[in-house]
Design an enzyme around this catalytic site. Structure first.
Site, PDB file in Angstrom:
ATOM      1  N   THR A 121      66.590 -33.272 -29.594  1.00  0.00           N
ATOM      2  CA  THR A 121      65.559 -33.532 -30.611  1.00  0.00           C
ATOM      3  C   THR A 121      65.079 -32.188 -31.140  1.00  0.00           C
ATOM      4  O   THR A 121      64.516 -31.389 -30.377  1.00  0.00           O
ATOM      5  CB  THR A 121      64.398 -34.325 -29.984  1.00  0.00           C
ATOM      6  OG1 THR A 121      64.925 -35.535 -29.440  1.00  0.00           O
ATOM      7  CG2 THR A 121      63.330 -34.650 -31.018  1.00  0.00           C
ATOM      8  N   LYS A 152      66.651 -44.849 -24.074  1.00  0.00           N
ATOM      9  CA  LYS A 152      65.471 -44.866 -23.201  1.00  0.00           C
ATOM     10  C   LYS A 152      65.939 -44.560 -21.787  1.00  0.00           C
ATOM     11  O   LYS A 152      66.895 -45.184 -21.316  1.00  0.00           O
ATOM     12  CB  LYS A 152      64.848 -46.270 -23.120  1.00  0.00           C
ATOM     13  CG  LYS A 152      64.276 -46.823 -24.385  1.00  0.00           C
ATOM     14  CD  LYS A 152      63.614 -48.184 -24.127  1.00  0.00           C
ATOM     15  CE  LYS A 152      64.569 -49.330 -23.830  1.00  0.00           C
ATOM     16  NZ  LYS A 152      65.516 -49.687 -24.859  1.00  0.00           N
ATOM     17  N   ASN A 209      59.646 -41.635 -32.654  1.00  0.00           N
ATOM     18  CA  ASN A 209      58.834 -41.390 -31.461  1.00  0.00           C
ATOM     19  C   ASN A 209      57.345 -41.361 -31.784  1.00  0.00           C
ATOM     20  O   ASN A 209      56.522 -41.864 -31.013  1.00  0.00           O
ATOM     21  CB  ASN A 209      59.263 -40.091 -30.767  1.00  0.00           C
ATOM     22  CG  ASN A 209      60.462 -40.325 -29.863  1.00  0.00           C
ATOM     23  OD1 ASN A 209      60.937 -41.448 -29.739  1.00  0.00           O
ATOM     24  ND2 ASN A 209      60.955 -39.280 -29.236  1.00  0.00           N
ATOM     25  N   PHE A 250      55.687 -52.153 -27.177  1.00  0.00           N
ATOM     26  CA  PHE A 250      54.890 -50.913 -27.234  1.00  0.00           C
ATOM     27  C   PHE A 250      53.427 -51.160 -27.566  1.00  0.00           C
ATOM     28  O   PHE A 250      52.794 -50.375 -28.262  1.00  0.00           O
ATOM     29  CB  PHE A 250      55.521 -49.902 -28.212  1.00  0.00           C
ATOM     30  CG  PHE A 250      56.631 -49.124 -27.560  1.00  0.00           C
ATOM     31  CD1 PHE A 250      56.395 -47.866 -27.036  1.00  0.00           C
ATOM     32  CD2 PHE A 250      57.890 -49.681 -27.418  1.00  0.00           C
ATOM     33  CE1 PHE A 250      57.398 -47.174 -26.383  1.00  0.00           C
ATOM     34  CE2 PHE A 250      58.904 -48.999 -26.769  1.00  0.00           C
ATOM     35  CZ  PHE A 250      58.656 -47.738 -26.251  1.00  0.00           C
ATOM     36  N   GLY A 254      47.680 -48.652 -20.970  1.00  0.00           N
ATOM     37  CA  GLY A 254      48.059 -48.083 -19.671  1.00  0.00           C
ATOM     38  C   GLY A 254      47.377 -46.757 -19.434  1.00  0.00           C
ATOM     39  O   GLY A 254      46.366 -46.442 -20.077  1.00  0.00           O
ATOM     40  N   GLY A 258      53.708 -40.567 -21.037  1.00  0.00           N
ATOM     41  CA  GLY A 258      54.223 -39.280 -20.585  1.00  0.00           C
ATOM     42  C   GLY A 258      55.691 -39.209 -20.916  1.00  0.00           C
ATOM     43  O   GLY A 258      56.149 -39.775 -21.905  1.00  0.00           O
ATOM     44  N   CYS A 261      59.754 -36.861 -23.772  1.00  0.00           N
ATOM     45  CA  CYS A 261      59.919 -36.941 -25.229  1.00  0.00           C
ATOM     46  C   CYS A 261      58.611 -37.093 -25.999  1.00  0.00           C
ATOM     47  O   CYS A 261      58.258 -36.214 -26.775  1.00  0.00           O
ATOM     48  CB  CYS A 261      60.873 -38.076 -25.577  1.00  0.00           C
ATOM     49  SG  CYS A 261      62.545 -37.737 -25.015  1.00  0.00           S
ATOM     50  N   LYS A 264      55.950 -34.088 -26.116  1.00  0.00           N
ATOM     51  CA  LYS A 264      56.434 -32.852 -26.746  1.00  0.00           C
ATOM     52  C   LYS A 264      56.847 -33.106 -28.202  1.00  0.00           C
ATOM     53  O   LYS A 264      56.669 -32.254 -29.056  1.00  0.00           O
ATOM     54  CB  LYS A 264      57.572 -32.231 -25.928  1.00  0.00           C
ATOM     55  CG  LYS A 264      58.958 -32.738 -26.243  1.00  0.00           C
ATOM     56  CD  LYS A 264      60.022 -31.878 -25.579  1.00  0.00           C
ATOM     57  CE  LYS A 264      61.394 -32.530 -25.623  1.00  0.00           C
ATOM     58  NZ  LYS A 264      61.941 -32.866 -26.926  1.00  0.00           N
ATOM     59  N   ARG A 329      58.371 -35.633 -15.968  1.00  0.00           N
ATOM     60  CA  ARG A 329      57.849 -34.713 -16.973  1.00  0.00           C
ATOM     61  C   ARG A 329      56.663 -35.365 -17.710  1.00  0.00           C
ATOM     62  O   ARG A 329      56.790 -36.455 -18.233  1.00  0.00           O
ATOM     63  CB  ARG A 329      58.961 -34.308 -17.956  1.00  0.00           C
ATOM     64  CG  ARG A 329      59.973 -33.372 -17.305  1.00  0.00           C
ATOM     65  CD  ARG A 329      61.122 -33.006 -18.223  1.00  0.00           C
ATOM     66  NE  ARG A 329      62.139 -34.039 -18.291  1.00  0.00           N
ATOM     67  CZ  ARG A 329      63.303 -33.897 -18.935  1.00  0.00           C
ATOM     68  NH1 ARG A 329      63.568 -32.777 -19.574  1.00  0.00           N
ATOM     69  NH2 ARG A 329      64.181 -34.869 -18.952  1.00  0.00           N
TER      70      ARG A 329
HETATM   71  P1  NAD Z   1      67.309 -32.121 -19.607  1.00  0.00           P
HETATM   72  O1  NAD Z   1      66.291 -31.069 -19.374  1.00  0.00           O
HETATM   73  O2  NAD Z   1      67.452 -33.244 -18.651  1.00  0.00           O
HETATM   74  O3  NAD Z   1      68.754 -31.445 -19.771  1.00  0.00           O
HETATM   75  C1  NAD Z   1      68.989 -30.336 -20.557  1.00  0.00           C
HETATM   76  C2  NAD Z   1      70.197 -29.615 -19.971  1.00  0.00           C
HETATM   77  O4  NAD Z   1      70.535 -28.518 -20.829  1.00  0.00           O
HETATM   78  C3  NAD Z   1      69.932 -29.004 -18.597  1.00  0.00           C
HETATM   79  O5  NAD Z   1      70.914 -29.461 -17.675  1.00  0.00           O
HETATM   80  C4  NAD Z   1      70.048 -27.499 -18.818  1.00  0.00           C
HETATM   81  O6  NAD Z   1      70.573 -26.794 -17.710  1.00  0.00           O
HETATM   82  C5  NAD Z   1      70.977 -27.457 -20.005  1.00  0.00           C
HETATM   83  N1  NAD Z   1      70.915 -26.203 -20.750  1.00  0.00           N
HETATM   84  C6  NAD Z   1      69.810 -25.486 -21.090  1.00  0.00           C
HETATM   85  N2  NAD Z   1      70.176 -24.390 -21.783  1.00  0.00           N
HETATM   86  C7  NAD Z   1      71.514 -24.430 -21.891  1.00  0.00           C
HETATM   87  C8  NAD Z   1      72.462 -23.588 -22.519  1.00  0.00           C
HETATM   88  N3  NAD Z   1      72.082 -22.480 -23.188  1.00  0.00           N
HETATM   89  N4  NAD Z   1      73.765 -23.921 -22.446  1.00  0.00           N
HETATM   90  C9  NAD Z   1      74.157 -25.037 -21.783  1.00  0.00           C
HETATM   91  N5  NAD Z   1      73.299 -25.872 -21.178  1.00  0.00           N
HETATM   92  C10 NAD Z   1      72.002 -25.569 -21.236  1.00  0.00           C
HETATM   93  O7  NAD Z   1      66.993 -32.670 -21.066  1.00  0.00           O
HETATM   94  P2  NAD Z   1      67.247 -34.156 -21.641  1.00  0.00           P
HETATM   95  O8  NAD Z   1      66.162 -35.053 -21.185  1.00  0.00           O
HETATM   96  O9  NAD Z   1      68.660 -34.524 -21.445  1.00  0.00           O
HETATM   97  O10 NAD Z   1      66.989 -33.875 -23.195  1.00  0.00           O
HETATM   98  C11 NAD Z   1      67.877 -33.109 -23.966  1.00  0.00           C
HETATM   99  C12 NAD Z   1      67.457 -33.222 -25.421  1.00  0.00           C
HETATM  100  O11 NAD Z   1      67.576 -34.598 -25.842  1.00  0.00           O
HETATM  101  C13 NAD Z   1      66.013 -32.836 -25.692  1.00  0.00           C
HETATM  102  O12 NAD Z   1      65.927 -32.262 -26.966  1.00  0.00           O
HETATM  103  C14 NAD Z   1      65.281 -34.169 -25.688  1.00  0.00           C
HETATM  104  O13 NAD Z   1      64.114 -34.139 -26.459  1.00  0.00           O
HETATM  105  C15 NAD Z   1      66.325 -35.072 -26.308  1.00  0.00           C
HETATM  106  N6  NAD Z   1      66.197 -36.484 -25.938  1.00  0.00           N
HETATM  107  C16 NAD Z   1      65.919 -36.828 -24.640  1.00  0.00           C
HETATM  108  C17 NAD Z   1      65.839 -38.178 -24.297  1.00  0.00           C
HETATM  109  C18 NAD Z   1      65.501 -38.592 -22.886  1.00  0.00           C
HETATM  110  O14 NAD Z   1      65.187 -39.762 -22.689  1.00  0.00           O
HETATM  111  N7  NAD Z   1      65.551 -37.715 -21.915  1.00  0.00           N
HETATM  112  C19 NAD Z   1      66.047 -39.165 -25.271  1.00  0.00           C
HETATM  113  C20 NAD Z   1      66.365 -38.779 -26.564  1.00  0.00           C
HETATM  114  C21 NAD Z   1      66.431 -37.422 -26.885  1.00  0.00           C
END
Ligand code: NAD
Length: 433
Positions: A121, A152, A209, A250, A254, A258, A261, A264, A329
């Site tokens: 994102t 999700k 979001n 939604f 509650g 948190g 996503c 932030k 988180r």
């Molecule tokens: P996360 O923190 O679980 O994973 C991120 C990964 O990126 C980590 O394993 C980290 O080691 C790796 N990383 C960091 N810097 C790096 C680099 N320079 N090269 C290679 N790898 C690197 O994050 P996430 O929850 O998977 O989210 C990732 C993105 O997707 C974010 O932008 C988040 O906002 C978005 N997103 C997350 C969700 C969710 O539900 N978690 C849903 C939709 C979108």
């Protein structure tokens, strides 16, 4: 197709396994050697229902591999997917250093046409910046796209395999065509692919979001009002959600939202708006209400004990920011834990999946319990923060016997107040009578 997925967190792992399951060759790469070692041992570093089985199946089939060798993965790929973290920076903006570092590595390893799709994102304008960075290092052709992820946590496989919509944003028709091919098996029953320019795609993710977060904060605000007015928010919620223009999702009051996503992303969206001279008033209010709401359970507990928690023991059920994940988180439970610890209470905590992650942050400041019943033993209060299935219909007779004083703080409104009061509990929920 040959894919490199960079970043093996919640999104990268799901995307890697999902694309591999549809027959693509996927190299999942990360800078975190520990994570990759764990995956190479056949373990999954996060809890996401079913993901372990999906990963094992595709690794066995030879379609999914894990490595820290990012350059090789890029050189072998036709499509490079950026799925690294974009955590909040100190000023509320999204920290894009990982995205830009990856763009640079991609630029340095170009060897023919590639599509570079950002799933992380990222604020509006990031695709342009990624394109600039890659272009600095190569004269090879490439197309940059924004492909925001809407999964999700807790239901990621379902969301990824059967997406409500796939958003593809790019100014390169060739990139859009390649990505359309990649996603076509996921949308066979009807075409749910939305193509657009990269800026619109980037904004779509934040808009989604922010709107979901708005519904939650709106209901949380009304829940506080409901309590002051002597109404029952649960009855209000059901009747309001029965309007098909509104819908029931939604709308659950509650302990505040948190997760990795919503908090932030709304903060980053507000920050982006400010950079172009616009104040997103609604989003600002959503943030304010959420910060207040996260403190509500702690306040209720303190008020119940006349402002003094010294010598009191509080049981906390549920630490993950929502059920079916180990992700803590920005979890509202952490705000409650901080509050209870600062007030001098002894805290007994239980969560089916997230205790290791909380232990890493809190150490011996709280006591972690093997079972939910161990956590209520000798407790003066029980706070329910995350509505895991096993907390929905617990043995209240047993709980009553185990607690020192039977006070329940139901942060998710999942229990029946009348029934519990008739059993001799003191009960409060969020916005209920
Ligand atoms: P996360 O923190 O679980 O994973 C991120 C990964 O990126 C980590 O394993 C980290 O080691 C790796 N990383 C960091 N810097 C790096 C680099 N320079 N090269 C290679 N790898 C690197 O994050 P996430 O929850 O998977 O989210 C990732 C993105 O997707 C974010 O932008 C988040 O906002 C978005 N997103 C997350 C969700 C969710 O539900 N978690 C849903 C939709 C979108």
């Amino acid at each position: 197709m040959q894919l490199a997925v960079i970043g093996t967190g919640y999104v990268g792992l799901m995307a890697g396994a999902g694309f591999a399951d549809f027959g693509n060759d996927v190299a999942c790469v990360d800078v975190d050697q520990g994570k990759i070692d764990c995956l190479l041992r056949g373990e999954v570093p996060i809890y996401e229902p079913g993901l372990d089985v999906l990963i094992a199946k595709n690794v066995k089939a030879g379609r999914l591999s894990f490595s820290t060798d990012i350059p090789t993965a890029i050189r072998n790929a036709e499509i490079v997917i950026i799925a690294v973290g974009t955590p909040p920076a100190a000023d509320g903006s999204a920290d894009l250093s990982a995205v830009y570092a990856v763009a640079e590595t991609i630029g340095k390893n170009m060897n023919g046409f590639k599509v570079v799709a950002t799933k992380s994102t990222v604020p509006v304008g990031t695709a342009d910046r990624v394109e600039e960075i890659i272009r600095r290092h190569t004269s090879e052709p490439f197309g940059v796209a924004s492909n925001p992820e809407f999964l999700k946590e807790g239901d990621a496989i379902n969301d990824f395999m059967k997406p409500d919509r796939v958003v593809l944003g790019s100014n390169s028709p060739r990139a859009l065509e390649v990505l359309r091919q990649l996603y076509s098996p996921f949308v066979r029953t009807n075409d749910r692919i939305h193509t657009m320019d990269a800026r619109s795609a980037e904004l779509t993710k934040y808009a989604s979001n922010a709107l979901l977060a708005t519904r939650i904060s709106f209901m949380n605000d009304l829940a506080v009002l409901s309590e002051k007015l002597g109404a029952d928010i649960e009855r209000v919620r059901k009747a309001v959600g029965a309007d098909p223009r509104i819908g029931p999702k939604f709308l659950f009051p509650g302990p505040g939202f948190g997760g990795s996503c919503f908090p932030k992303d709304i903060s980053a969206l507000a920050h982006t708006a400010r950079t172009v001279g616009h104040e997103l008033e609604v989003v600002r209010a959503v943030e304010t209400v959420n910060k207040r709401q996260k403190k509500l359970l702690g306040q209720k507990i303190r008020t119940h004990f006349d402002g003094n928690l010294q010598g009191r023991t509080v049981a906390v059920w549920g630490l993950a920011f929502k059920p079916q994940t180990d992700d803590i988180r920005e979890a509202p439970a952490l705000t409650l834990l901080d509050d209870l610890i600062a007030s001098g209470a002894r805290v007994l905590a239980h969560d089916p999946q997230a205790m290791q992650n909380v232990l890493a942050l809190y150490g011996d400041k709280i006591t972690f319990c093997d079972t939910m019943y161990d956590a209520v033993e000798g407790a003066d209060a029980l706070a329910l923060v995350t509505e895991w299935h096993e907390y929905r219909a617990p043995d209240f007779h047993r709980i009553k016997r185990l607690m020192r004083t039977p006070a329940l703080f139901d942060g998710r409104n999942i229990w029946d107040p009348e029934e519990l009061r008739s059993q001799g509990f003191w009960y409060t929920g969020i916005g209920r009578r």
